[in-house]
Scaffold this motif. Structure first.
Motif: not given
Length: 870
Positions: A714-732
């Protein structure tokens, strides 16, 4: 040596602060009102230095007041219809035909009403009909229409009220003292961030809070830039010592409390499609709008084009006068690097040659500076000028010898200068013509972030000499990071400055705990522990209570039992009434947190009854970041009171204070109430808090992958990229399913043009390629060409992400191209990536560990060459 990293402050000048839990009357009225002002003189400014407070955990905060011997009369209110747009600082529009269309050069185009204007009118209408007092913050970038929107709304909704427009914090305080903030008055604070960053800004904020607390009908209209709003509402990051957090002095406490009384109305940069259609319709009727509409390149340039913002930027970037361009660039760099005060003419004159060619300097006319200033003051399209004269506070005419920079240039031009480090004469000019000690401290922090350590030291030292107490902490951090704290002469100078800081022992405590931390490391100098102990004892004597525990810990590390001494000091402190006592409510909870069973009972009773006393605690908890930390609950658990603690924590969280929301969620997760924690974070996110969304997703990825994935998509669709990167980066670095999801998400964001995602994906792919290459060749370097996808991603990210320069350096070094790596690493350092300095040292001196260490310890000169020992 242990590295002590901290979050850089971006605060304004030292300002007054009422004691914790105290009322606001003293803070709002402490400025003298008589013809002669009784103030102490220290250094080059009038400074009232408050006494050390043994009851104030945050220590003292210096109060700078710049009152002349004869007080300037305050600005006075007059009816709203008697104020025109020009007087209220509305940006004029580019006239369609200046000689014919306007006699005074000020053009106001037809107003295009947008959704935020409806919200603004709703809020003002509620203030009027409800007969209440309220702050309305209108937030947006320069030239997006903040002031015009507020002007139109006030004229429509509050036309029969009075309006007061104080031009400075001092004028606002004087107006408060003179009783001019009367009923049915609009208090107009255009560019309020500038006012609150002034030395008297905290007094002004306290005065406004008193106005709102009185509850009588009045409206406070404050326009602000988004970044400045964030700086004024953020809590100072606590100091971390051995996993324990301690609070810092809080220079914007009253301002933050004021701004958080009301959610801001945000003015979008861009017009929507329906708004553009309305603009097109109105442009057929208004020649000024038509001229602007024909010049607009994108929906985010409408109001900016009307206010000649792009033309101002072009006047600087493509200046026809080289001396004018040099002076404007010096002003832009000064603002970019931390100078918030007005710009002294002496500074601009001395710094401008940095930006001139040899030929321009050699053949300059005698009046080159006058020509440059005239170029900067010349209006663009009869609307705005790049440089501005500064009005006398409360008087007629302009202040001599100082200038200001146009808002639009201040906000937009630094982007084109990022990565540029001015030459040495620029920094010399700042030292020779300081606007304030706080300015120099901020400039020192910028120099430090760019590894210009020698300049950072000089700036911090001068700032401390001018009475800026935070500069002592910054200097201590610099010395610790570079190893210079082990140099006796520099350490002694640091301690001397801490003694003179006048901040209730905070600087002594900070220096003492830093030295104590180093003294406990293996192989440390034997005498260091004794020095640390002496400094902490001085901090105790100056009234800093945390220094007592720090001294006890130091003694424990050294095998010395200081229990009896510490108990004696605590008994003495308890027996002495503090010079600025805590409110009774805060005193109760402080005693409860230390295990006093009677105080715990009193605390529970206070919370249960609610009312005014409970609201005092809520207000204090919202203003003090460390007050209700989870660790507090662990201490009070031994004596009870947990239910009352949670009730209070929830009430503070309801104010919107992020630290309380975060602490409440952590407390609920810790006590096994995950559903309640998720609800708290969801509520905060619904109110616009992206940090809450990030914390929520981080927890959900450990417990409910499907729900977390849904939130991220949902955040990707809303173009909230900065927050999404903060979330997915630790998943790597987690299990394969999460890694795959994180990589797919980064790819999706990168395809949509998100720079942070492009960088993170390029980094992931590069190191994966390096690992595969090593596996095939058995060597530590990469074989073959870097995949084209990595290059494409980095090329897109480079203009936006400083760390992309670091990654380009990594790629060049892996290829064996050390000159190219050197250039990329230096570019990263110049953009504030201090982690790249050791890498730059490595490619500069690949065969000498000693030479590398000297670069790491001494940093770079202004021109980017390695610095000599300083």
């Amino acid at each position: 040596m242990k590295r002590r990293l901290r979050q850089d402050r971006a605060s304004g000048s030292p300002a007054s602060a009422a004691p914790p839990g105290a009322g606001l009357a003293d803070a709002a009225t402490e400025q003298p009102t008589s013809e002669t002002a009784a103030i102490s003189i220290e250094g080059d400014a009038n400074r009232v230095v408050g006494p050390g407070s043994s009851g104030n955990m945050l220590g003292d905060i210096n109060v700078k007041v710049h009152l002349p011997a004869k007080v300037v009369p305050p600005d006075r209110p007059r009816p709203v219809p008697l104020w025109d747009a020009y007087q209220l600082n509305v940006h004029a529009a580019v006239p369609w035909n200046p000689p014919l269309h306007s006699t005074d050069g000020f053009v106001l185009p037809t107003f295009v009403r947008r959704p935020h204007d409806d919200e603004l009118r709703r809020r003002l209408g509620a203030i009027k009909t409800g007969g209440r007092a309220e702050l309305v913050v209108v937030r947006g970038g320069s030239c997006v229409g903040k002031t015009r929107a507020a002007y139109e709304a006030v004229r429509e909704c509050l036309a029969d009220w009075q309006l007061l427009y104080p031009k400075s914090a001092q004028s606002l305080v004087l107006a408060h003292q003179a009783g001019l903030l009367a009923d049915h008055t609009v208090l107009w604070l255009d560019n309020a961030h500038q006012l609150f960053f002034e030395p008297e800004g905290e007094q002004a904020a306290a005065a406004v809070r008193r106005l709102l607390e009185n509850g009588r009908p009045s409206a406070v209209i404050a326009t602000m830039w988004p970044e400045e709003y964030r700086l004024l509402t953020d809590h100072p990051a606590p100091v971390t010592n051995d996993d324990e957090q301690r609070p810092r002095p809080d220079p914007h406490r009253h301002t933050r409390d004021l701004l958080r009384t009301s959610p801001p109305i945000t003015i979008p940069d861009a017009f929507t499609e329906p708004e553009m259609a309305e603009l097109r319709r109105l442009a057929r009727l208004d020649p000024t709008l038509r001229v602007a509409f024909d010049s607009i390149a994108a929906p985010n340039e409408v109001t900016q084009t009307l206010a000649a913002g792009p033309e101002l930027l072009d006047r600087w970037a493509n200046a026809t006068n080289p001396y004018g361009r040099a002076v404007l660039t010096a002003a832009i760099d000064a603002r970019r690097l931390g100078m918030r005060s007005v710009l002294p003419a002496g500074f601009l004159r001395a710094a401008a040659p940095v930006y001139l060619s040899d030929q321009a300097r050699t053949k300059c006319p005698e009046d080159w500076f006058d020509q440059a200033v005239a170029y900067g003051l010349e209006e663009v399209r009869a609307v705005a000028s790049a440089l501005r004269l500064v009005p006398r506070p409360g008087g007629m005419g302009a202040q001599p010898g100082v200038f200001d920079l146009a808002d639009y240039l201040e906000e937009h031009a630094p982007w084109q200068r990022r990565g540029e480090v001015p030459a040495a004469p620029f920094w010399e000019s700042a030292l020779a013509h300081p606007g304030s000690g706080a300015d120099l401290e901020r400039m020192g922090t910028q120099a430090f972030s760019k590894s210009r350590y020698r300049w950072a030291e000089r700036l911090y030292l001068r700032a401390a000499e001018l009475g800026c107490a935070p500069a002592v902490e910054s200097l201590c951090h610099l010395y610790t990071e570079t190893g210079h704290i082990l140099v006796e002469a520099k350490r002694d100078r640091l301690i001397e400055l801490a003694r003179d800081a006048g901040d209730g022992g905070y600087s002594l405590w900070y220096v003492g705990t830093t030295l104590a931390s180093i003294a406990t490391e293996p192989g440390s100098e034997a005498r260091l522990a004794a020095v640390a102990g002496e400094v902490l004892l001085e901090a105790i004597a100056a009234g800093h209570r945390d220094a007592v525990r720090a001294f006890e810990d130091l003694c424990g590390h050294q095998g010395v039992d200081a229990t009896a001494f510490v108990r004696h000091i605590e008994q003495e402190q308890a027996a002495e009434p503090p010079s600025q006592p805590l409110s009774p409510e805060v005193a109760v909870i402080e005693a409860a947190s230390h295990g006093d069973t009677e105080a715990v009972a009193a605390f529970e009773e206070l919370v249960a009854e609610g009312g005014r006393r409970f609201r005092v605690l809520v207000q204090y908890g919202a203003a003090n970041r460390s007050f209700l930390a989870v660790g507090w609950s662990m201490r009070i658990r031994r004596t009870g009171g947990l239910r009352a603690f949670e009730m209070l924590l929830r009430a503070v969280a309801d104010t919107g204070a992020w630290h309380a929301v975060s602490d409440l969620a952590a407390y609920l997760y810790q006590t096994g109430r995950d559903d309640e924690a998720e609800q708290v974070l969801t509520n905060a996110w619904a109110q616009g808090n992206e940090d809450a969304w990030v914390v929520l997703c981080n927890h959900l990825f450990s417990s409910d992958f499907a729900k977390a994935r849904s939130l991220v998509e949902q955040a990707c669709r809303e173009h909230r990229g900065t927050s999404v990167v903060r979330v997915v980066k630790p998943l790597l670095v987690r299990r394969s399913e999460l890694v795959r999801f994180a990589e797919e998400t980064l790819q999706r964001l990168a395809d949509d043009g998100d720079p942070q995602a492009q960088f993170e994906l390029a980094k992931l792919l590069f190191f994966r390629w390096c690992d595969q290459s090593r596996n095939r060749t058995g060597e530590a370097s990469c074989a073959g060409e870097v995949p084209a996808q990595i290059n494409r991603l980095l090329e897109a990210a480079l203009p936006h992400i400083s760390q992309a320069y670091w990654l380009m350096g990594q790629i060049s070094e892996a290829r064996g191209d050390l000159p190219a790596a050197q250039g990329w690493y230096r570019g990263a350092v110049d953009r504030g990536d201090s982690e790249s300095l050791p890498l730059l040292a490595r490619v500069l001196h690949p065969l000498s560990d000693d030479a590398q260490q000297q670069v790491i310890s001494m940093g770079l000169e202004a021109d980017g060459t390695p610095s000599l020992p300083w």
